[in-house]
Design a protein around this motif. Structure first.
Motif, PDB file in Angstrom:
ATOM      1  N   HIS A 140       9.476   2.359  -3.539  1.00 25.35           N
ATOM      2  CA  HIS A 140       8.958   1.060  -3.990  1.00 25.35           C
ATOM      3  C   HIS A 140       9.354   0.872  -5.455  1.00 25.35           C
ATOM      4  O   HIS A 140       8.517   0.924  -6.365  1.00 25.35           O
ATOM      5  CB  HIS A 140       7.432   1.015  -3.840  1.00 25.35           C
ATOM      6  CG  HIS A 140       6.954   1.130  -2.414  1.00 25.35           C
ATOM      7  ND1 HIS A 140       7.019   0.087  -1.521  1.00 25.35           N
ATOM      8  CD2 HIS A 140       6.409   2.170  -1.731  1.00 25.35           C
ATOM      9  CE1 HIS A 140       6.530   0.472  -0.346  1.00 25.35           C
ATOM     10  NE2 HIS A 140       6.158   1.742  -0.444  1.00 25.35           N
ATOM     11  N   THR A 214      11.720  -0.517   3.238  1.00 23.90           N
ATOM     12  CA  THR A 214      10.605  -0.333   2.310  1.00 23.90           C
ATOM     13  C   THR A 214       9.921  -1.678   2.079  1.00 23.90           C
ATOM     14  O   THR A 214      10.568  -2.626   1.618  1.00 23.90           O
ATOM     15  CB  THR A 214      11.103   0.202   0.950  1.00 23.90           C
ATOM     16  OG1 THR A 214      11.823   1.409   1.177  1.00 23.90           O
ATOM     17  CG2 THR A 214       9.940   0.463   0.014  1.00 23.90           C
ATOM     18  N   TYR A 226      -1.493  -4.376   6.922  1.00 22.46           N
ATOM     19  CA  TYR A 226      -0.255  -3.769   6.446  1.00 22.46           C
ATOM     20  C   TYR A 226       0.503  -2.973   7.510  1.00 22.46           C
ATOM     21  O   TYR A 226      -0.040  -2.636   8.549  1.00 22.46           O
ATOM     22  CB  TYR A 226      -0.578  -2.831   5.270  1.00 22.46           C
ATOM     23  CG  TYR A 226      -1.329  -3.542   4.168  1.00 22.46           C
ATOM     24  CD1 TYR A 226      -0.717  -4.532   3.411  1.00 22.46           C
ATOM     25  CD2 TYR A 226      -2.661  -3.245   3.906  1.00 22.46           C
ATOM     26  CE1 TYR A 226      -1.406  -5.198   2.409  1.00 22.46           C
ATOM     27  CE2 TYR A 226      -3.351  -3.909   2.894  1.00 22.46           C
ATOM     28  CZ  TYR A 226      -2.719  -4.884   2.156  1.00 22.46           C
ATOM     29  OH  TYR A 226      -3.391  -5.547   1.173  1.00 22.46           O
ATOM     30  N   MET A 227       1.731  -2.618   7.157  1.00 23.46           N
ATOM     31  CA  MET A 227       2.722  -1.907   7.968  1.00 23.46           C
ATOM     32  C   MET A 227       3.284  -2.852   9.037  1.00 23.46           C
ATOM     33  O   MET A 227       2.756  -3.928   9.265  1.00 23.46           O
ATOM     34  CB  MET A 227       2.165  -0.621   8.597  1.00 23.46           C
ATOM     35  CG  MET A 227       1.476   0.322   7.606  1.00 23.46           C
ATOM     36  SD  MET A 227       2.400   0.616   6.086  1.00 23.46           S
ATOM     37  CE  MET A 227       3.051   2.248   6.365  1.00 23.46           C
ATOM     38  N   LEU A 235      -5.372  -0.959   1.938  1.00 23.63           N
ATOM     39  CA  LEU A 235      -4.259  -0.337   1.213  1.00 23.63           C
ATOM     40  C   LEU A 235      -4.310   1.176   1.356  1.00 23.63           C
ATOM     41  O   LEU A 235      -3.282   1.840   1.504  1.00 23.63           O
ATOM     42  CB  LEU A 235      -4.309  -0.751  -0.263  1.00 23.63           C
ATOM     43  CG  LEU A 235      -3.928  -2.222  -0.502  1.00 23.63           C
ATOM     44  CD1 LEU A 235      -4.333  -2.672  -1.899  1.00 23.63           C
ATOM     45  CD2 LEU A 235      -2.431  -2.419  -0.282  1.00 23.63           C
ATOM     46  N   PHE A 253      -0.719  11.677  -2.737  1.00 28.36           N
ATOM     47  CA  PHE A 253      -1.828  10.721  -2.869  1.00 28.36           C
ATOM     48  C   PHE A 253      -3.117  11.353  -2.351  1.00 28.36           C
ATOM     49  O   PHE A 253      -4.158  11.304  -3.008  1.00 28.36           O
ATOM     50  CB  PHE A 253      -1.527   9.424  -2.103  1.00 28.36           C
ATOM     51  CG  PHE A 253      -2.671   8.454  -2.084  1.00 28.36           C
ATOM     52  CD1 PHE A 253      -2.913   7.621  -3.182  1.00 28.36           C
ATOM     53  CD2 PHE A 253      -3.531   8.366  -0.992  1.00 28.36           C
ATOM     54  CE1 PHE A 253      -3.980   6.730  -3.195  1.00 28.36           C
ATOM     55  CE2 PHE A 253      -4.597   7.478  -0.989  1.00 28.36           C
ATOM     56  CZ  PHE A 253      -4.829   6.656  -2.092  1.00 28.36           C
ATOM     57  N   LEU A 268      -2.478  -1.389  -7.177  1.00 23.48           N
ATOM     58  CA  LEU A 268      -1.955  -2.199  -6.066  1.00 23.48           C
ATOM     59  C   LEU A 268      -2.745  -3.509  -5.954  1.00 23.48           C
ATOM     60  O   LEU A 268      -2.199  -4.554  -5.605  1.00 23.48           O
ATOM     61  CB  LEU A 268      -2.028  -1.420  -4.742  1.00 23.48           C
ATOM     62  CG  LEU A 268      -1.154  -0.165  -4.654  1.00 23.48           C
ATOM     63  CD1 LEU A 268      -1.328   0.517  -3.305  1.00 23.48           C
ATOM     64  CD2 LEU A 268       0.322  -0.499  -4.883  1.00 23.48           C
TER      65      LEU A 268
END
Ligand code: HEC
Length: 281
Positions: A140, A214, A226-227, A235, A253, A268
């Motif tokens: 990213h 990405t 998401y995804m 998130l 993470f 984010l």
């Protein structure tokens, strides 16, 4: 092969017409254009970045729309099917004119870019550092720079040569993109390398495909779920669904303290959709 600072692997050519593309990285999901031994059938088909769709299928929003209007809305564009024909037999022809798709491209690509909260809070600033430190920014990539500030619109589009058949040009500087230093391009804070990555079996589709571009994280705080199949509602879940290539970023993470994780999520959360997307119209 390097473009805009991003590495797309290499091609080895031992003579005219005999090139091997096995070491190309992140450029195509059309792997059938490679022979099983990696020799290349059509170089121009492969050496094109296709930022649109989750699987890197389209070079421009127009190309995406020509497909999406059919699949999502049952509208058959004239530029794909021709004039005065009715292949879907619904009694309507000329369902979407060339000019209508041109107008839609200008509308979509002329929108203001998403915004980053400024200034960032202390927590979000710390989260931004962590985002880079644990490897998120390897894919990213926070900012890319265009070669010049003019975005060409063309018809018919030639994937391998965007400068053919231009009918209109937008100056991106007038659409919310800042000039990049002393160069003639603009800075685009999209948070992506526009490369296709193998995200592993855990993220695969039913047909087994696990290669996805990405995701751009610009505006991500406003774009849940998401995804590629919307499997992540938050998130945090989106991050934990990462797998495959560089899964260590996800593991990093997971290994952060609760406070560090929350800072990264605050960062984010600072990537917002534009307040006035149609301001430049
Ligand atoms: C190997 C490259 C790679 C790395 C490293 C990576 N990502 Fe991603 N990320 C992706 C891809 C590819 C997708 C899109 C997956 C999909 O479409 O299903 C994605 C999707 C996301 C999404 C969801 C966005 C959306 O709109 O669906 C978020 C949020 C995200 N990544 C955050 C992170 C964070 C935070 C890290 C570091 C912990 C990270 N990513 C590391 C490649 C990467």
């Amino acid at each position: 092969m390097n473009s805009h600072g991003i590495n797309f692997g290499s091609i080895i050519c031992t003579g005219p017409g005999s090139c091997n593309g096995q070491n190309i990285e992140g450029l195509t999901n059309n792997l059938e254009t490679l022979d099983p031994d990696g020799s290349l059938q059509d170089l121009t088909e492969i050496l094109v970045v296709r930022p649109f769709s989750r699987k890197g299928s389209f070079t421009t929003s127009r190309a995406f729309d020509v497909s999406a209007t059919q699949f999502h809305m049952g509208l058959q564009p004239v530029e794909e099917f021709g004039y005065f024909v009715d292949p879907d037999g619904d009694g309507v022809n000329n369902e979407l004119f060339v000019g209508e798709l041109s107008a839609m491209s200008l509308f979509l690509e002329g929108m203001e870019p998403p915004e980053i909260t400024s200034p960032l809070s202390d927590q979000a600033s710390a989260g931004k550092e962590t985002f880079s430190a644990i490897g998120c920014a390897d894919c990213h990539i926070p900012s890319l720079t265009t070669r010049n500030r003019f975005l060409p619109f063309s018809f018919p589009e030639v994937e391998s040569d965007p400068l053919q058949n231009i009918y209109r040009v937008l100056n991106l500087q007038n659409h919310g993109f800042p000039l990049a230093g002393f160069g003639s391009g603009v800075r685009v804070d999209l948070f992506s390398d526009l490369k296709i990555h193998d995200m592993g079996p855990g993220l695969a589709e039913a047909n087994g495909n696990s290669r996805f571009t990405t995701a751009r994280l610009w505006g991500v705080s406003d774009s849940a779920p998401y995804m590629h199949d919307s499997r992540a509602l938050t998130l945090r879940d989106a991050i934990l669904f990462h797998d495959g290539e560089r899964a260590n970023a996800k593991a990093n993470f997971a290994g952060l303290s609760a406070a560090e994780q929350s800072n990264l999520l605050m960062f984010l959360g600072s990537l917002n959709s534009p307040a006035n997307p149609n301001m430049g119209l």
